[in-house]
Enzyme design. Structure first.
Site, mmCIF file in Angstrom:
data_model
loop_
_atom_site.group_PDB
_atom_site.id
_atom_site.type_symbol
_atom_site.label_atom_id
_atom_site.label_comp_id
_atom_site.label_asym_id
_atom_site.label_seq_id
_atom_site.Cartn_x
_atom_site.Cartn_y
_atom_site.Cartn_z
ATOM 1 N N SER A 69 0.801 -1.222 0.000
ATOM 2 C CA SER A 69 0.000 0.000 0.000
ATOM 3 C C SER A 69 0.828 1.262 0.000
ATOM 4 O O SER A 69 0.394 2.288 -0.496
ATOM 5 C CB SER A 69 -0.929 0.015 1.218
ATOM 6 O OG SER A 69 -1.779 -1.099 1.179
ATOM 7 N N THR A 70 2.014 1.226 0.594
ATOM 8 C CA THR A 70 2.814 2.441 0.710
ATOM 9 C C THR A 70 4.260 2.175 0.338
ATOM 10 O O THR A 70 4.716 1.032 0.325
ATOM 11 C CB THR A 70 2.800 2.996 2.149
ATOM 12 O OG1 THR A 70 3.475 2.067 2.994
ATOM 13 C CG2 THR A 70 1.390 3.227 2.647
#
Length: 194
Positions: free
Chosen positions: A9-10
């Site tokens: 996600s990041t």
């Protein structure tokens, strides 16, 4: 051909991404598509779209975990359906599920349903907790990001920037910029009234 897909996600989750790539290589994936983007932002998941387009009949799309692939059961079922139409199987390493088998298809549907059920229970508990905290006067909610930048928005507008440029520069939504400018204009009109 085994085609891998890895996602975090990041950008901070470098180790997680490297781990997924290692596991996909160990599983025998000849080609691995990689991206770092939220599962919710499907419009930005270009590597997933590329992986799905790359797969041909007889191939297997391989992921390490279910949550790396889909954001919801409905999304998962859409992906599985599009893979089925192409004659492509799905393998989830962490669950030992392979949709090339009838048992794998059944297990995926059951686990997807359980995951959706758990999420709904968690959201219900969260809503109850928020309502209880509000009733006790302990819940304030998220601090409004755009409102805190109202002075910057007005300054940038005076400097001649348009709403889209202001939103991009301050990293807020364009609608928030318009709302603050509209509130300011309405406030200015009201303050000049007799």
């Amino acid at each position: 051909m085994l085609v891998g897909y890895a996602r975090t996600s990041t950008l901070d989750q470098v180790a997680g991404l490297a781990g997924q790539q290692r596991d996909l290589a160990a599983a025998g994936c000849e080609r691995v598509f990689v991206e770092q983007v939220s599962s919710v932002d499907t419009a930005q998941r270009g590597a997933l779209a590329d992986a799905l387009a790359f797969c041909r009949a007889g191939d297997t799309l391989v992921v390490t975990r279910l949550d790396r692939l889909a954001r919801s059961v409905a999304h998962l079922m859409d992906i599985v359906k599009s893979l089925d139409v192409k004659g492509v199987a799905l393998r989830i390493l962490g669950m030992d599920i392979d949709t090339a088998t009838p048992t794998g298809k059944l297990m995926l549907a059951i686990l997807g349903g359980v995951a959706e059920f758990e999420r709904e229970i968690m959201l219900e508990r969260q809503r109850e907790g928020i309502a209880k905290a509000k009733a006790a006067g302990k819940y304030r909610g998220r601090k409004p990001t755009a409102r805190a930048k109202a002075a910057d928005i007005l300054r940038l507008q005076r400097e001649g920037l348009g709403a889209a440029d202001i939103a991009r520069q301050l990293r807020i939504g364009r609608a928030s910029v318009y709302r603050i400018l509209s509130d300011r204009a309405a406030g200015g009109a009201n303050s000049s009234a007799p």
